[in-house]
Scaffold this motif. Structure first.
Motif, PDB file in Angstrom:
ATOM      1  N   LEU A 163       0.811  -1.218   0.000  1.00 49.97           N
ATOM      2  CA  LEU A 163       0.000   0.000   0.000  1.00 49.97           C
ATOM      3  C   LEU A 163       0.844   1.267   0.000  1.00 49.97           C
ATOM      4  N   ASN A 164       2.174   1.094   0.030  1.00 53.25           N
ATOM      5  CA  ASN A 164       3.096   2.241   0.039  1.00 53.25           C
ATOM      6  C   ASN A 164       2.783   3.219   1.172  1.00 53.25           C
ATOM      7  N   GLY A 165       2.472   2.665   2.330  1.00 53.72           N
ATOM      8  CA  GLY A 165       2.163   3.499   3.481  1.00 53.72           C
ATOM      9  C   GLY A 165       3.388   4.246   3.984  1.00 53.72           C
ATOM     10  N   SER A 166       3.154   5.402   4.581  1.00 48.69           N
ATOM     11  CA  SER A 166       4.245   6.208   5.128  1.00 48.69           C
ATOM     12  C   SER A 166       4.516   5.806   6.575  1.00 48.69           C
ATOM     13  N   ILE A 167       5.638   6.269   7.102  1.00 48.87           N
ATOM     14  CA  ILE A 167       5.979   5.986   8.492  1.00 48.87           C
ATOM     15  C   ILE A 167       4.953   6.616   9.440  1.00 48.87           C
ATOM     16  N   GLY A 168       4.498   7.814   9.114  1.00 48.88           N
ATOM     17  CA  GLY A 168       3.486   8.462   9.937  1.00 48.88           C
ATOM     18  C   GLY A 168       2.194   7.662   9.982  1.00 48.88           C
ATOM     19  N   GLN A 169       1.779   7.138   8.837  1.00 55.60           N
ATOM     20  CA  GLN A 169       0.573   6.307   8.789  1.00 55.60           C
ATOM     21  C   GLN A 169       0.776   5.013   9.572  1.00 55.60           C
ATOM     22  N   GLY A 170       1.983   4.454   9.470  1.00 51.32           N
ATOM     23  CA  GLY A 170       2.282   3.240  10.220  1.00 51.32           C
ATOM     24  C   GLY A 170       2.213   3.470  11.717  1.00 51.32           C
ATOM     25  N   ALA A 171       2.733   4.611  12.176  1.00 52.12           N
ATOM     26  CA  ALA A 171       2.689   4.940  13.601  1.00 52.12           C
ATOM     27  C   ALA A 171       1.243   5.092  14.072  1.00 52.12           C
ATOM     28  N   PHE A 172       0.438   5.780  13.276  1.00 55.04           N
ATOM     29  CA  PHE A 172      -0.967   5.987  13.639  1.00 55.04           C
ATOM     30  C   PHE A 172      -1.714   4.658  13.724  1.00 55.04           C
ATOM     31  N   LEU A 173      -1.507   3.785  12.743  1.00 54.44           N
ATOM     32  CA  LEU A 173      -2.198   2.499  12.732  1.00 54.44           C
ATOM     33  C   LEU A 173      -1.737   1.603  13.877  1.00 54.44           C
ATOM     34  N   ALA A 174      -0.468   1.690  14.220  1.00 50.36           N
ATOM     35  CA  ALA A 174       0.037   0.918  15.355  1.00 50.36           C
ATOM     36  C   ALA A 174      -0.636   1.363  16.643  1.00 50.36           C
ATOM     37  N   ILE A 175      -0.808   2.671  16.805  1.00 55.45           N
ATOM     38  CA  ILE A 175      -1.472   3.206  17.997  1.00 55.45           C
ATOM     39  C   ILE A 175      -2.928   2.755  18.043  1.00 55.45           C
ATOM     40  N   VAL A 176      -3.595   2.735  16.892  1.00 54.57           N
ATOM     41  CA  VAL A 176      -4.985   2.258  16.822  1.00 54.57           C
ATOM     42  C   VAL A 176      -5.072   0.814  17.298  1.00 54.57           C
ATOM     43  N   TYR A 177      -4.149  -0.023  16.823  1.00 56.25           N
ATOM     44  CA  TYR A 177      -4.138  -1.442  17.209  1.00 56.25           C
ATOM     45  C   TYR A 177      -3.887  -1.599  18.707  1.00 56.25           C
ATOM     46  N   ILE A 178      -2.871  -0.919  19.229  1.00 53.15           N
ATOM     47  CA  ILE A 178      -2.510  -1.036  20.643  1.00 53.15           C
ATOM     48  C   ILE A 178      -3.667  -0.582  21.534  1.00 53.15           C
ATOM     49  N   LEU A 179      -4.279   0.540  21.175  1.00 53.42           N
ATOM     50  CA  LEU A 179      -5.377   1.079  21.963  1.00 53.42           C
ATOM     51  C   LEU A 179      -6.571   0.129  21.957  1.00 53.42           C
ATOM     52  N   THR A 180      -6.873  -0.443  20.794  1.00 51.45           N
ATOM     53  CA  THR A 180      -7.980  -1.397  20.704  1.00 51.45           C
ATOM     54  C   THR A 180      -7.710  -2.618  21.567  1.00 51.45           C
ATOM     55  N   HIS A 181      -6.496  -3.125  21.475  1.00 49.75           N
ATOM     56  CA  HIS A 181      -6.119  -4.304  22.257  1.00 49.75           C
ATOM     57  C   HIS A 181      -6.291  -4.038  23.748  1.00 49.75           C
ATOM     58  N   PHE A 182      -5.941  -2.852  24.178  1.00 50.54           N
ATOM     59  CA  PHE A 182      -6.059  -2.492  25.589  1.00 50.54           C
ATOM     60  C   PHE A 182      -7.530  -2.356  26.003  1.00 50.54           C
ATOM     61  N   LEU A 183      -8.322  -1.662  25.207  1.00 47.19           N
ATOM     62  CA  LEU A 183      -9.711  -1.391  25.566  1.00 47.19           C
ATOM     63  C   LEU A 183     -10.573  -2.646  25.560  1.00 47.19           C
ATOM     64  N   VAL A 184     -10.228  -3.606  24.690  1.00 38.33           N
ATOM     65  CA  VAL A 184     -11.032  -4.827  24.598  1.00 38.33           C
ATOM     66  C   VAL A 184     -10.437  -5.926  25.476  1.00 38.33           C
ATOM     67  N   GLY A 185      -9.486  -5.564  26.324  1.00 39.84           N
ATOM     68  CA  GLY A 185      -8.756  -6.541  27.128  1.00 39.84           C
ATOM     69  C   GLY A 185      -9.582  -7.346  28.086  1.00 39.84           C
ATOM     70  N   ARG A 186      -9.034  -7.581  29.273  1.00 41.28           N
ATOM     71  CA  ARG A 186      -9.572  -8.553  30.215  1.00 41.28           C
ATOM     72  C   ARG A 186     -11.002  -8.251  30.659  1.00 41.28           C
ATOM     73  N   SER A 187     -11.339  -7.018  30.997  1.00 38.39           N
ATOM     74  CA  SER A 187     -12.676  -6.726  31.539  1.00 38.39           C
ATOM     75  C   SER A 187     -13.787  -6.921  30.508  1.00 38.39           C
ATOM     76  N   PRO A 188     -13.707  -6.305  29.299  1.00 35.30           N
ATOM     77  CA  PRO A 188     -14.748  -6.552  28.301  1.00 35.30           C
ATOM     78  C   PRO A 188     -14.831  -8.025  27.894  1.00 35.30           C
ATOM     79  N   THR A 189     -13.685  -8.673  27.781  1.00 38.57           N
ATOM     80  CA  THR A 189     -13.689 -10.091  27.417  1.00 38.57           C
ATOM     81  C   THR A 189     -14.328 -10.916  28.526  1.00 38.57           C
ATOM     82  N   GLY A 190     -14.018 -10.580  29.775  1.00 40.93           N
ATOM     83  CA  GLY A 190     -14.652 -11.276  30.896  1.00 40.93           C
ATOM     84  C   GLY A 190     -16.153 -11.109  30.881  1.00 40.93           C
ATOM     85  N   TRP A 191     -16.622  -9.922  30.510  1.00 37.40           N
ATOM     86  CA  TRP A 191     -18.061  -9.667  30.404  1.00 37.40           C
ATOM     87  C   TRP A 191     -18.687 -10.571  29.337  1.00 37.40           C
ATOM     88  N   LEU A 192     -18.002 -10.708  28.185  1.00 37.29           N
ATOM     89  CA  LEU A 192     -18.488 -11.583  27.115  1.00 37.29           C
ATOM     90  C   LEU A 192     -18.554 -13.033  27.576  1.00 37.29           C
TER      91      LEU A 192
END
Length: 407
Positions: free
Chosen positions: A254-283
Motif C-alpha cells: 500500500l506504500n504506506g508512510s511511516i506516519g501512517q504506520g505509527a498511527f495504525l500501530a497506535i490504533v491497534y494497541i489502543l484497541t487491544h487495551f480497551l477490549v482486554g480482560r474486563s470486556p472479554t470477561g463480560w463476554l
C-alpha cells in the motif's frame, strides 16, 4: 517477584513501561526498514518473523528452568541484556540473514524477561491492572518517540515530521536509541527488585517428564477436551497473521508512510487495551468460552479479508481495530480455557507442552503467508490465512462436544 514488588507495583510498572517504550519506538517501523532499505522479500520477512516467534514459544521451559536454578531477578536481567544486544545489532543489519538472528535474539530475551516478571504479577489482579495500564501507555508513546528520533536524525530538528523521506541513517540511529529504555529497565530490576532466598530445584519427576517428550505428548493427547481444543487453537494460530506481517503489507503493497504506520500501530494497541480482560470477561460470563472463542475467530477472519479490500493505507484502520479486538479476546479466553481443561496435578508440564505445539504453529504462520505472498500474491496469502482461521471453528465445534460442561 517479591512480596515488596506485589505490594508496591510502581517499580515493575515503570520497568515494563520503559521496556515497551523502547520496543515500540522501532518495532512498527522495522518492516518499512526491511522492505525499503534491505530489499527483503515477503518470504524472507515471513521466515524472520516465524523464527522469532518460534524462539519465543519454544523457550518457555528454558526460561522457567533458569528462573528456578538462578533466580527470577537474574533471569529477567539476562533477558533484558539479550534484548539490548539485539537492538544494538540492528544498526549493523545489511540483509535478511543479519535480521534473522537478531529477531530471534530479541524474542529469546523477551521470553526470559517476561516469563518471570509479568506471569508472577498476573496472579494479583490489582497489580496486574496497574502494570497493564502503565505498560500500554509506554507502548502508545513508543511510535511517537520513534517519529521524534527519525525526524531528528533526518532533518536535524526537534519535533515530529511526518515526511516519508526519513533517511536510512536515521533508522539505524533509531534502533540504537531504542536500547536505552531497556537498559534503564535492566538497571531498575538490578537495583530495586528483590527475590526470595535460594532458588529451588525442579523435582525428579518434573525433569523426567521434560526429557521423556513422547510420553508427555501421549499424556496430553489422552486429555480429549484439551487435545481437541488445542487443535482448534493451533489451526487458528496458523491462520492468524502476526502484526509485523500486516505492517509489512502496509509498507510493501500500500506504500504506506511511516506516519501512517505509527498511527495504525497506535490504533491497534489502543484497541487491544480497551477490549482486554474486563470486556472479554463480560463476554465470557454472558456467552461462555466457546461462543466467545467463535466471535474472536470471526473477527480474525473478517480482519484478514478486510486487509486486502482496502486500497489506501489508512483504510487499514478498520481491519486493525478488528484484529486488535480479536487478539485481546483470544489471548484471554485461550489462557482461561487452558487453565480449566488442564488437570491441576500436571498443569506445569502440560502448559509447557502446549507452548511447544503453539510455538510450532506460530513459527509456520508467517512463513506460509510469506511464501504464498511471494509465489502467488499478497491477496491470495491473506485469503488463505482467513480460510485457515475460519476452519478452526469446525474443530472448535467438535471440541465443544468433549467439554466437561456437556457431560
Amino acid at each position: 517477584m517479591s512480596k515488596t514488588d506485589k505490594k508496591n507495583p510502581l517499580t515493575p510498572s515503570i520497568t515494563s513501561a520503559s521496556h515497551e517504550l523502547g520496543e515500540h519506538m522501532y518495532a512498527h517501523f522495522l518492516p518499512f526498514f526491511a522492505a525499503t532499505f534491505l530489499n527483503i522479500t515477503a518470504a524472507q520477512y515471513g521466515l524472520i518473523e516465524g523464527f522469532a516467534l518460534g524462539c519465543y514459544h519454544f523457550l518457555r521451559s528454558v526460561a522457567e528452568t533458569l528462573a528456578k536454578k538462578i533466580s527470577p531477578k537474574i533471569t529477567v536481567i539476562i533477558g533484558y541484556l539479550l534484548v539490548i544486544l539485539a537492538r544494538l545489532g540492528l544498526p549493523l543489519a545489511q540483509g535478511w540473514l543479519f535480521l534473522l538472528p537478531l529477531r530471534g535474539l530479541r524474542q529469546t530475551g523477551q521470553r526470559l524477561a517476561g516469563s518471570t516478571q509479568k506471569d508472577s504479577l498476573a496472579r494479583h489482579q490489582t497489580v496486574f491492572t496497574i502494570l497493564r495500564t502503565v505498560t500500554t501507555a509506554g507502548m502508545l508513546l513508543g511510535p511517537i518517540v520513534g517519529l521524534f528520533v527519525l525526524t531528528l536524525g533526518t532533518h536535524g530538528q526537534l519535533g515530529i515530521n511526518l515526511s516519508e523521506d526519513f533517511s536510512e541513517t536515521s533508522f539505524r540511529w533509531l534502533f540504537m536509541w531504542a536500547a536505552l529504555p531497556t537498559i534503564f529497565s535492566a538497571w531498575l530490576v538490578w537495583k530495586f527488585f528483590q527475590t526470595p532466598g535460594k532458588a529451588t530445584k525442579a523435582s525428579t519427576s518434573d525433569v523426567r517428564m521434560d526429557i521423556n517428550f513422547h510420553a508427555n505428548v501421549q499424556s496430553y493427547v489422552a486429555q480429549k477436551p484439551l487435545f481437541y481444543m488445542t487443535l482448534s487453537y493451533l489451526t487458528l494460530t496458523l491462520g492468524a497473521v502476526p502484526l509485523p506481517m500486516i505492517m509489512f503489507y502496509l509498507y510493501k503493497e500500500l506504500n504506506g508512510s511511516i506516519g501512517q504506520g505509527a498511527f495504525l500501530a497506535i490504533v491497534y494497541i489502543l484497541t487491544h487495551f480497551l477490549v482486554g480482560r474486563s470486556p472479554t470477561g463480560w463476554l465470557v460470563k454472558r456467552l461462555g468460552h466457546y461462543l466467545t472463542q467463535f466471535i474472536a475467530t470471526i473477527l480474525c477472519a473478517v480482519a484478514l479479508l478486510s486487509v486486502i479490500l482496502v486500497s489506501q493505507p489508512l483504510g487499514l484502520i478498520i481491519p486493525l481495530i478488528l484484529y486488535g479486538a480479536f487478539e485481546a479476546i483470544w489471548s484471554t479466553v485461550r489462557r482461561d480455557v487452558l487453565t480449566d481443561l488442564i488437570p491441576a496435578q500436571s498443569r506445569d508440564q502440560m502448559q509447557k507442552t502446549f507452548s511447544l505445539f503453539y510455538g510450532l504453529a506460530a513459527l509456520l504462520s508467517p512463513i506460509i503467508l510469506g511464501i504464498c505472498w511471494q509465489v502467488f500474491s499478497a491477496k491470495f496469502a491473506f485469503i488463505l490465512a482467513a480460510i485457515i482461521s475460519a476452519l478452526s471453528i469446525i474443530i472448535l465445534n467438535y471440541a465443544q462436544k468433549f467439554s466437561p460442561q456437556n457431560k
